[in-house]
Design a protein around this motif. Structure first.
Motif, PDB file in Angstrom:
ATOM      1  N   ASP A   1       0.830  -1.200   0.000  1.00 38.36           N
ATOM      2  CA  ASP A   1       0.000   0.000   0.000  1.00 38.36           C
ATOM      3  C   ASP A   1       0.870   1.257   0.000  1.00 38.36           C
ATOM      4  OD1 ASP A   1      -2.196  -1.565   0.025  1.00 38.36           O
ATOM      5  OD2 ASP A   1      -2.757  -1.182   2.112  1.00 38.36           O
ATOM      6  N   THR A   2       0.309   2.337  -0.544  1.00 40.12           N
ATOM      7  CA  THR A   2       0.993   3.625  -0.584  1.00 40.12           C
ATOM      8  C   THR A   2       0.404   4.537   0.479  1.00 40.12           C
ATOM      9  OG1 THR A   2       1.384   3.401  -2.942  1.00 40.12           O
ATOM     10  CG2 THR A   2       1.579   5.598  -2.047  1.00 40.12           C
ATOM     11  N   ALA A   3       1.262   5.331   1.093  1.00 40.77           N
ATOM     12  CA  ALA A   3       0.807   6.234   2.143  1.00 40.77           C
ATOM     13  C   ALA A   3       1.553   7.559   2.035  1.00 40.77           C
ATOM     14  CB  ALA A   3       1.036   5.614   3.517  1.00 40.77           C
ATOM     15  N   LEU A   4       0.907   8.612   2.496  1.00 38.46           N
ATOM     16  CA  LEU A   4       1.487   9.953   2.494  1.00 38.46           C
ATOM     17  C   LEU A   4       2.154  10.214   3.838  1.00 38.46           C
ATOM     18  CD1 LEU A   4       1.748  12.734   1.019  1.00 38.46           C
ATOM     19  CD2 LEU A   4      -0.339  13.404   2.238  1.00 38.46           C
ATOM     20  N   ILE A   5       3.448  10.514   3.819  1.00 38.62           N
ATOM     21  CA  ILE A   5       4.178  10.812   5.051  1.00 38.62           C
ATOM     22  C   ILE A   5       3.792  12.217   5.520  1.00 38.62           C
ATOM     23  CG2 ILE A   5       6.437  10.910   6.141  1.00 38.62           C
ATOM     24  CD1 ILE A   5       5.702   8.178   4.914  1.00 38.62           C
ATOM     25  N   VAL A   6       3.295  12.315   6.741  1.00 36.62           N
ATOM     26  CA  VAL A   6       2.789  13.601   7.218  1.00 36.62           C
ATOM     27  C   VAL A   6       3.573  14.174   8.397  1.00 36.62           C
ATOM     28  CG1 VAL A   6       0.456  13.236   6.343  1.00 36.62           C
ATOM     29  CG2 VAL A   6       1.066  12.407   8.637  1.00 36.62           C
ATOM     30  N   ARG A   7       4.269  13.349   9.143  1.00 37.45           N
ATOM     31  CA  ARG A   7       5.068  13.879  10.246  1.00 37.45           C
ATOM     32  C   ARG A   7       6.088  12.828  10.669  1.00 37.45           C
ATOM     33  NH1 ARG A   7       3.486  12.330  15.593  1.00 37.45           N
ATOM     34  NH2 ARG A   7       1.625  11.013  15.630  1.00 37.45           N
TER      35      ARG A   7
END
Length: 210
Positions: free
Chosen positions: A181-187
């Motif tokens: 799965d792909t995820a957006l790095i936010v912190r």
């Protein structure tokens, strides 16, 4: 000509020449030592002017190229001093005296050479990035499932096309991000990064209601 490098009067210049060749080989095989943090520190000081700026160490010239140029100027100046001394007195100067004179002549000569190289070389751009640059980038979970308290390894590709591997947990307690799965790095918190899965509602495009 090379036989004179084996005499005591030319020892400093022989050493400088060998080091210069060694640095050139390192740069040629692409070990990337010209992109060490030393470059960034010296460039930052050079931007403010002063001694480093006068010496020709600027943002457009990597430190190892500057050092190679300095060694070359030192070697040439030393050979010239010894050759002139031999022609005038019949013998070269003591190596220490010749090295001191070569350094005094080589530094300003290298300033001219470094400034010239900086003008003709393309701008130096490092591919080294900060871990903070991973934020707002998408990563792919490589193995396992990332859950709160149970991070998984993810792969991020930066703007230079280089792959980086980080440990990721979901930003929200209820989320889980499976392998592939792909995820957006936010912190991030230290070496641990937190991400929103691609399926998260916050990442979905807003569709106009019909």
């Amino acid at each position: 000509m090379f036989a004179i490098f084996l005499t005591p009067a030319y020892v400093p210049f022989a050493i400088a020449f060998v080091v210069m060749i060694g640095i050139g080989v390192i740069e040629a095989v692409g070990l990337g030592l010209g992109q060490l943090d030393l470059d960034a520190d010296l460039h930052a000081e050079a931007e403010s002017g002063g001694l480093l700026d006068w010496l020709g160490i600027g943002r457009d010239l990597p430190i190892l190229i500057w050092l190679t140029s300095l060694l070359g100027c030192f070697t040439l100046a030393g050979i010239a001093i010894q050759q002139v001394a031999t022609a005038v007195t019949g013998d070269p100067l003591h190596w220490g005296l010749a090295a001191g004179g070569a350094l005094l002549a080589g530094i300003p000569l290298n300033t001219l050479a470094a400034n010239g190289l900086a003008r003709i070389m393309p701008g130096f751009e490092t591919s080294v990035i900060s871990t903070d640059d991973f934020l707002r980038r998408r990563g792919t979970i490589l193995e396992g499932t990332a859950r709160r308290g149970s991070p998984a390894r993810a792969k991020i590709v930066d703007q230079h096309g280089q792959a980086h591997f980080i440990m990721v947990e979901p930003h929200d307690d209820a989320d889980a991000i499976a392998a592939g799965d792909t995820a957006l790095i936010v912190r991030r918190d230290g070496k641990l990064f937190y991400a929103l899965p691609e399926a998260n509602a916050l990442l979905q495009p807003i569709r106009p209601q019909s």
